[in-house]
Design an enzyme around this catalytic site. Structure first.
Site, PDB file in Angstrom:
ATOM      1  CE1 TYR A   1      -3.892  -2.121   0.646  1.00 31.63           C
ATOM      2  CE2 TYR A   1      -2.852  -2.824   2.690  1.00 31.63           C
ATOM      3  CZ  TYR A   1      -3.860  -2.955   1.761  1.00 31.63           C
ATOM      4  OH  TYR A   1      -4.822  -3.904   1.934  1.00 31.63           O
TER       5      TYR A   1
ATOM      6  CB  THR B   1      -3.566  -4.047  -6.060  1.00 25.60           C
ATOM      7  OG1 THR B   1      -4.937  -4.346  -5.750  1.00 25.60           O
ATOM      8  CG2 THR B   1      -3.441  -3.594  -7.498  1.00 25.60           C
ATOM      9  CG  ASP B   2      -2.117  -5.426   0.306  1.00 27.77           C
ATOM     10  OD1 ASP B   2      -3.074  -6.151   0.667  1.00 27.77           O
ATOM     11  OD2 ASP B   2      -1.073  -5.307   0.974  1.00 27.77           O
ATOM     12  CD1 TRP B   3      -8.745  -8.148   0.348  1.00 28.89           C
ATOM     13  CD2 TRP B   3      -6.976  -8.432  -0.977  1.00 28.89           C
ATOM     14  NE1 TRP B   3      -8.819  -9.408  -0.219  1.00 28.89           N
ATOM     15  CE2 TRP B   3      -7.758  -9.601  -1.044  1.00 28.89           C
ATOM     16  CE3 TRP B   3      -5.820  -8.372  -1.746  1.00 28.89           C
ATOM     17  CZ2 TRP B   3      -7.422 -10.702  -1.832  1.00 28.89           C
ATOM     18  CZ3 TRP B   3      -5.469  -9.470  -2.539  1.00 28.89           C
ATOM     19  CH2 TRP B   3      -6.277 -10.620  -2.572  1.00 28.89           C
TER      20      TRP B   3
END
Length: 608
Positions: free
Chosen positions: A280, A316-318
């Site tokens: 992030y 991608t991260d969440w």
């Protein structure tokens, strides 16, 4: 590599000829055959990987409102999605396997019959954090990755990963959202428990062993694909705050060590790692764009794709695109540096950066609309769709997506696997101090460890039943020959339940905890064992206690084996343990071993 256990359950009759199911054709050709048949909506569904819930007793789920999760049928049939991160801890492996097969039946009944890929955060340890790791439940229990690092044993790490692979494939999990090879260079950082510690060489060696264990010597139907995170290294967080939250959005490099954090990823690429998750955080003061790594073209295309030649999947991260509610609390999208963009604009920027999937997002219609409006080309979708479909084909999901429900409970948590996990727990425990004390069982001063068996023991943090095999539990320190206290490394309470899953802030024990340890230790020789998910300020504990040990996930039995000398103490610290908060605050977050005059150095651990 042990082959995946599958069943011969037939898929529902195909509504049309499916030439991509011909396993004699090269994977690249099968991908093109399927891609050519897909509608825009079906392509868009591939781009979304989000959490999914199970129903009870292996049934399909109607969703989970606490996490904004839709029903299984809605995701697969209506939204054309086929990548999911399994949430929760079912009591039986056979429940997961049965649910997985039912979900695959739903997928097989769709127009193209694209099988589902199930992923998971780590679920072999003792963590309970819906944003990072999941309790083991029916799976074998092992130390956290920091504990694996404390063993210094790449063969053990590869053995763990191979066992985890067998357990995952038995229930249908084919993607590991791990390993995490970030360097734990900021002592306060909340995410270091799932790393291999502070040293780049050790993280590289163990990360590569981890990937080899999960993926096998050759990638195929028995493999679990690894999604290594968090590229290009998530450790250098400003003030140690985590970028799940707005106050932790910045990664800083005052020591100029951006390149050092890439070293473990180079080892992952050499080991054949298949997938990558960027973090992030947004880099501050580097040559790269000051936006979150999932939006960062200079990092994902320039560094990952072009410099390192990585052509695997980037997810991608969440939660980078849309605001979401977690456990009843609203959290802004982690769109650090691009907060001003609309969700649709963020999606465009992520694709332009070079990512293939939107982690934690679940609205393919937004992507469809972007293509129809001409903001994203369908050719761009095809680039990522090829990677995503290729992975499913190479995992053998199109040949047989089903698993053997009857075999799942025998494989997952098998006695052999549990024994190996407990042996790893013993091997990971580090003895940090062991002072000479006068005891009731010896003449003169002797090291308190190893403890004699059959002593009268005062314990906290351990059940009396667990201690009964080595001694007699008494009610007060005054009655005891020795005391054993188990503590959690300190952290600061934050505003919401979700934030408090991420242990952050000060590493100093409260005055109340220190005073209590001192009070017990003044009465009886005391051993303090600390769950060291972050390198706590241990000096006041070490000064009071006769011995201090560190664990990174160990049940009472393995700990008592080490304390009594039944098992040798072999664990070594995977990071420096600082002497003070002042030393931490003065250190540079991107530089390993940068706290002045640490109490214990990386690699410290007494032998017993």
């Amino acid at each position: 590599m042990t082959d995946i256990v599958t069943t011969d359950a037939p898929a529902p009759a195909a509504p049309q000829r499916r030439p991509w199911l011909d396993a004699s054709l090269p994977v690249a050709e099968r991908v093109e055959l399927l891609l050519g048949e897909m509608t825009l909506e079906e392509k868009a569904g591939l781009f979304f990987q989000t959490m999914i819930a199970m129903g009870e007793n292996g049934e399909l789920s109607d969703g989970d409102p606490d996490f904004g999760i839709a029903s299984n049928h809605e995701y697969v049939s209506a939204r054309h999605m086929s990548h999911f991160n399994l949430l929760g801890v079912p009591p039986r492996a056979s429940d997961i396997a049965a649910w997985h097969n039912r979900l695959q039946e739903v997928a097989a009944s769709t127009r193209l019959g694209i099988p589902v890929s199930i992923s998971t955060d780590p679920r072999h340890s003792f963590s309970d954090n819906p944003g990072a790791a999941i309790l083991a439940g029916p799976f074998s229990e092992w130390p956290e990755p920091l504990g694996l690092a404390a063993t210094r044993d790449p063969e053990l790490v590869q053995r763990f990963a191979d066992i985890a692979r067998q357990e995952y494939t038995a229930v249908g999990i084919r993607v590991a959202l791990h390993p995490q090879v970030d360097l734990a260079t900021e002592s306060r950082w909340a995410r270091q428990l799932q790393t291999f510690g502070e040293d780049p060489d050790l993280a590289a060696e163990l990360g590569a062993a981890y990937v080899r264990g999960f993926q096998g010597e050759s990638f195929g139907p028995g493999s679990v694909s690894t999604m290594t995170k968090h590229f290009p290294g998530g450790g250098p967080q400003k003030d140690g705050e985590d970028p799940h939250f707005e106050y932790g959005r910045e990664q800083v490099y005052p020591g100029g060590q951006f390149e050092l954090h890439l070293k473990p990823f180079e080892a992952i690429f050499a080991a054949g790692g298949r997938q990558i998750m960027p973090y992030y955080g947004m880099p501050i003061g580097t040559e790269y764009e000051e936006v979150g790594f999932g939006f960062n073209k200079s990092v994902l295309t320039g560094l990952l794709r072009e410099r390192f030649g990585f052509d695997g999947i980037v997810c991608t991260d969440w939660g980078l695109v849309t605001d979401q509610s977690v456990m009843g609390v609203s959290f802004a999208a982690r769109a650090w540096g691009v907060e001003h963009l609309t969700p649709a604009e963020r999606m465009v920027k992520i694709l332009d950066a070079g990512a293939d999937q939107f982690g934690g997002e679940q609205d393919p219609s937004m992507l469809v609309e972007l293509v129809r409006e001409g903001q994203v080309t369908e050719d761009r979708l095809d680039i990522s769709a090829r990677r995503l479909l290729r992975e499913k084909f190479e995992l053998g999901l199109f040949e047989n997506p089903y698993v053997d429900v009857d075999a799942a409970d025998a494989i997952v948590g098998a006695a052999e696997f549990r024994a190996a996990g407990e042996a790893a727990q013993r091997a990971s425990i580090a003895v940090l101090s062991n002072r000479l004390v006068r005891t009731s069982w010896a003449d003169g001063a002797v090291p308190i460890l190893p403890l004699r068996r059959e002593l009268k023991l005062y314990v906290e943090g351990i059940t009396p039943e667990a201690v009964a095999c080595v001694g007699v539990v008494v009610d007060t320190p005054e009655e005891a020959d020795a005391a054993i206290l188990r503590l959690q490394a300190p952290y600061e309470e934050r505003a919401s339940m979700f934030e408090n899953f991420f242990h952050a802030g000060s590493l100093e024990f409260s005055q109340e905890v220190v005073a209590h340890v001192q009070e017990v230790a003044a009465v009886v020789p005391t051993v303090v064992d600390v769950f060291l998910d972050r390198p706590a300020i241990l000096q006041p504990i070490v000064e009071a206690a006769a011995a201090v040990t560190a664990n990174w996930g160990a049940k009472a039995g393995p700990l008592l084996d080490v304390l009594t000398g039944t098992a040798h103490a072999t664990g070594k610290l995977p990071f420096d343990v600082p002497r003070s908060m002042a030393a931490i605050e003065a250190s540079r977050p991107d530089v390993p071993f940068d706290t002045a005059d640490p109490l214990f150095r990386f690699g410290h651990g007494l032998s017993l």
